[in-house]
Design a protein around this motif. Structure first.
Motif, mmCIF file in Angstrom:
data_model
loop_
_atom_site.group_PDB
_atom_site.id
_atom_site.type_symbol
_atom_site.label_atom_id
_atom_site.label_comp_id
_atom_site.label_asym_id
_atom_site.label_seq_id
_atom_site.Cartn_x
_atom_site.Cartn_y
_atom_site.Cartn_z
ATOM 1 N N THR A 61 13.588 61.030 -111.070
ATOM 2 C CA THR A 61 14.760 61.224 -110.227
ATOM 3 C C THR A 61 15.324 62.630 -110.396
ATOM 4 N N ARG A 62 16.112 63.055 -109.391
ATOM 5 C CA ARG A 62 16.847 64.317 -109.539
ATOM 6 C C ARG A 62 18.219 64.080 -110.183
ATOM 7 N N ASN A 63 18.649 62.833 -110.189
ATOM 8 C CA ASN A 63 20.021 62.522 -110.588
ATOM 9 C C ASN A 63 20.043 61.837 -111.964
ATOM 10 N N TYR A 64 20.470 62.553 -112.991
ATOM 11 C CA TYR A 64 20.370 61.990 -114.347
ATOM 12 C C TYR A 64 21.313 60.804 -114.568
ATOM 13 N N HIS A 65 22.326 60.652 -113.722
ATOM 14 C CA HIS A 65 23.224 59.494 -113.885
ATOM 15 C C HIS A 65 22.466 58.179 -113.681
ATOM 16 N N GLU A 66 21.410 58.218 -112.860
ATOM 17 C CA GLU A 66 20.601 56.997 -112.664
ATOM 18 C C GLU A 66 19.969 56.568 -113.994
ATOM 19 N N ILE A 67 19.624 57.556 -114.797
ATOM 20 C CA ILE A 67 19.019 57.259 -116.101
ATOM 21 C C ILE A 67 20.075 56.746 -117.072
ATOM 22 N N LEU A 68 21.227 57.417 -117.074
ATOM 23 C CA LEU A 68 22.285 57.022 -118.014
ATOM 24 C C LEU A 68 22.823 55.635 -117.698
ATOM 25 N N ASP A 69 22.723 55.222 -116.420
ATOM 26 C CA ASP A 69 23.209 53.889 -116.037
ATOM 27 C C ASP A 69 22.284 52.769 -116.520
ATOM 28 N N ARG A 70 21.057 53.138 -116.904
ATOM 29 C CA ARG A 70 20.096 52.089 -117.299
ATOM 30 C C ARG A 70 20.411 51.564 -118.700
ATOM 31 N N LYS A 71 20.476 50.250 -118.790
ATOM 32 C CA LYS A 71 20.826 49.628 -120.083
ATOM 33 C C LYS A 71 19.646 49.659 -121.067
ATOM 34 N N ASP A 72 18.426 49.807 -120.528
ATOM 35 C CA ASP A 72 17.252 49.739 -121.411
ATOM 36 C C ASP A 72 16.889 51.109 -121.992
ATOM 37 N N VAL A 73 17.735 52.125 -121.754
ATOM 38 C CA VAL A 73 17.449 53.460 -122.314
ATOM 39 C C VAL A 73 18.284 53.635 -123.583
ATOM 40 N N ASP A 74 17.603 53.773 -124.734
ATOM 41 C CA ASP A 74 18.320 53.934 -126.012
ATOM 42 C C ASP A 74 18.746 55.378 -126.244
ATOM 43 N N ALA A 75 17.889 56.300 -125.818
ATOM 44 C CA ALA A 75 18.126 57.715 -126.159
ATOM 45 C C ALA A 75 17.620 58.604 -125.039
ATOM 46 N N VAL A 76 18.178 59.822 -124.986
ATOM 47 C CA VAL A 76 17.678 60.781 -123.989
ATOM 48 C C VAL A 76 17.299 62.092 -124.677
ATOM 49 N N ILE A 77 16.265 62.692 -124.127
ATOM 50 C CA ILE A 77 15.901 64.053 -124.526
ATOM 51 C C ILE A 77 16.485 64.969 -123.455
#
Ligand code: NAD
Length: 454
Positions: free
Chosen positions: A99-115
């Protein structure tokens, strides 16, 4: 960390380039510690899921390295430039959602950490949002684009009780661990002088990266890139060579000083910002419209030692840190760390007494010999006493650094290169640039959390 001694011939065969002096008394090949996010292969229920925000040059390099860290899984990637979605999927060898929009990633409950490997001027925004969304963060170096950004990021991490690690990977290198062991052993004596440089001599080293042919406002979200920076028409030079411009980067200080400063802070156990900095330099060769110099030299004052750091884009001098102590010298370069003792045994004065009359000189030497009854030592052969430790040829500190991060995510124990550490190192870069651009001594005001002119 393990090690096994090699014969001198074997060792020279492994790293002939780095041992050009050939003077090693004792050479040891360092053995990589098997770092991993889990002590054994993690069951699927225990797998950490992460996403990558910013999948340019570094983001892809990090994604590739994650494949060597067991117990973790990439579940999404994000970048403002579409071609980098493909590059990221290729790096991680998986068709993860992009995605171009990182908020879509931050909204995901199954993501523990981000690089977070976005351009420096976006670090603060992405890290603040990631922390607020409850994600642990691996943020690339330099942690901050400005002093203010750094303190805001520290506050965001601590308020949300997140694990943060900054991306100067040398802090996790087995070479730096050996250097720290030598430093901590006291074998260097008192170290008052530290010198470091990182010099390169190529267009790529000067960030003159080619512009991909498909780069356009259709393939790149230019407005999102400009967030936090002055508005201006689409300019692929600025997008791809952002390190050259102060709106997005910090020049050589943010790109390379930060690694050297992080290494020095790690090895010396320094948990503070330098007290002041003086900088010389200039833009001599890469006059392509950039804001930053291609040669920069900064002298830093710390309470117990002084540090000189240089980056020069006009000669391929490589990477170097030297620690000059009263009992020994330690030299770190890309592949080796060496320790050479100083000869500190008592000796009679043998220089200035030649300005004395012969009788006085002889009397002095006679008395000295009486006070030091042991026979005079043989000449001390420093070369033969030098110890050299080398990295194995295929060693990379990037998976080790990531493993440290994911270990911390699991154990909730803070990383060594946490938000405070990263903030201190980044402020060192800001001090260097402040002194250069203001043509003043940059003084760190600890209580005011700001740089002033001295
Ligand atoms: N640790 C190291 O040795 C090392 C090496 C290289 C780069 N870095 C750091 O990594 C970071 C990235 O550098 P690079 O060389 O990969 O640059 P790059 O230009 O190749 O990639 C940066 C990417 O970030 C993306 N981006 C910017 N803002 C974004 C946003 N809001 N959302 C999503 N994506 C966004 C851009 O689209 C771009 O593709 C920088 O902070 C740099 O200093 C560290």
């Amino acid at each position: 960390m393990g090690k096994w001694p090699l014969s001198r011939r074997q060792f020279l065969g492994i790293s002939a380039g780095t041992l050009a002096a050939g003077a090693a008394g004792k050479a040891t090949l360092l053995q990589p510690a098997l770092l991993s996010a889990a002590p054994r292969p993690a069951p699927p229920s225990d797998t950490l899921r992460f996403a990558s925000i910013g999948t340019g040059i570094r983001g892809c390099e990090l994604l590739e390295a994650t494949l060597r860290v067991p117990g973790i899984e990439c579940v999404a990637v994000c970048d403002l430039y579409d071609a980098r979605h493909i590059a990221a999927q290729e790096a991680v060898k998986k068709q993860v959602p992009a995605t171009r929009n990182y908020h879509e990633i931050l909204d995901r409950k199954d993501v523990d950490a981000v690089i977070v490997a976005v351009t420096d001027h976006q670090h603060r925004k992405v890290v603040e949002d990631a922390c607020a969304a409850g994600k642990d963060v691996y943020c690339e170096k330099p942690m901050s684009h400005t002093v203010e950004d750094g303190f805001a990021m520290v506050a965001a991490v601590q308020k949300a009780k997140r694990i943060m690690q900054v991306g100067s990977q040398r802090v996790s290198s087995i070479l730096y661990a050996k250097a720290k062991e030598i430093y901590d052993s006291g074998r260097l004596g008192d170290v008052y002088a530290i010198e470091a440089y990182w010099d390169r001599n190529s267009a790529s080293g000067a960030w003159v990266y080619p512009i991909p042919p498909d780069a356009s406002e259709q393939t790149i979200d230019w407005n999102a890139f400009l967030d936090g920076a002055p508005k201006r028409p689409f300019d692929p030079i600025r997008f791809f060579r952002w390190r050259c411009f102060e709106d997005y980067g910090e020049g050589l200080a943010g790109d390379l000083f930060v690694h050297l400063i992080s290494g020095i802070h790690f090895i010396t156990g320094t948990h503070r910002v330098a007290q002041r900095a003086q900088t010389a330099g200039g833009l001599f060769r890469w006059k392509d419209g950039r804001d930053f110099p291609d040669l920069i030299e900064t002298f830093y004052d710390y309470p117990n030692f002084r540090v000189m750091v240089r980056c020069n884009l006009n000669n391929a001098g490589g990477e170097f840190i030297g620690f000059y102590g009263t009992k020994g010298t330690m030299i770190l370069n890309e592949k080796t760390v060496s320790y050479s003792p100083q000869d500190t045994r008592p000796k009679p004065e043998d220089y200035s007494i030649y300005g004395w009359p012969l009788a006085a000189r002889e009397q002095y030497l006679k008395e000295w010999a009486e006070q030091h009854p042991l026979p005079a030592p043989l000449d001390f052969k420093v070369d033969e006493e030098t110890e050299v430790f080398a990295l194995p040829p295929d060693y990379s500190d990037i998976p080790d650094h990531q493993a440290h991060f994911f270990d911390a995510v699991r154990t909730r124990k803070p990383t060594v290169e946490n938000e405070e550490f990263g903030n201190h190192a980044a402020i060192g870069c800001h001090l260097a640039n402040y002194a250069y651009f203001k043509k003043a001594i940059a003084v760190w005001d600890e209580s005011g959390r700001k740089i002033t002119s001295g």
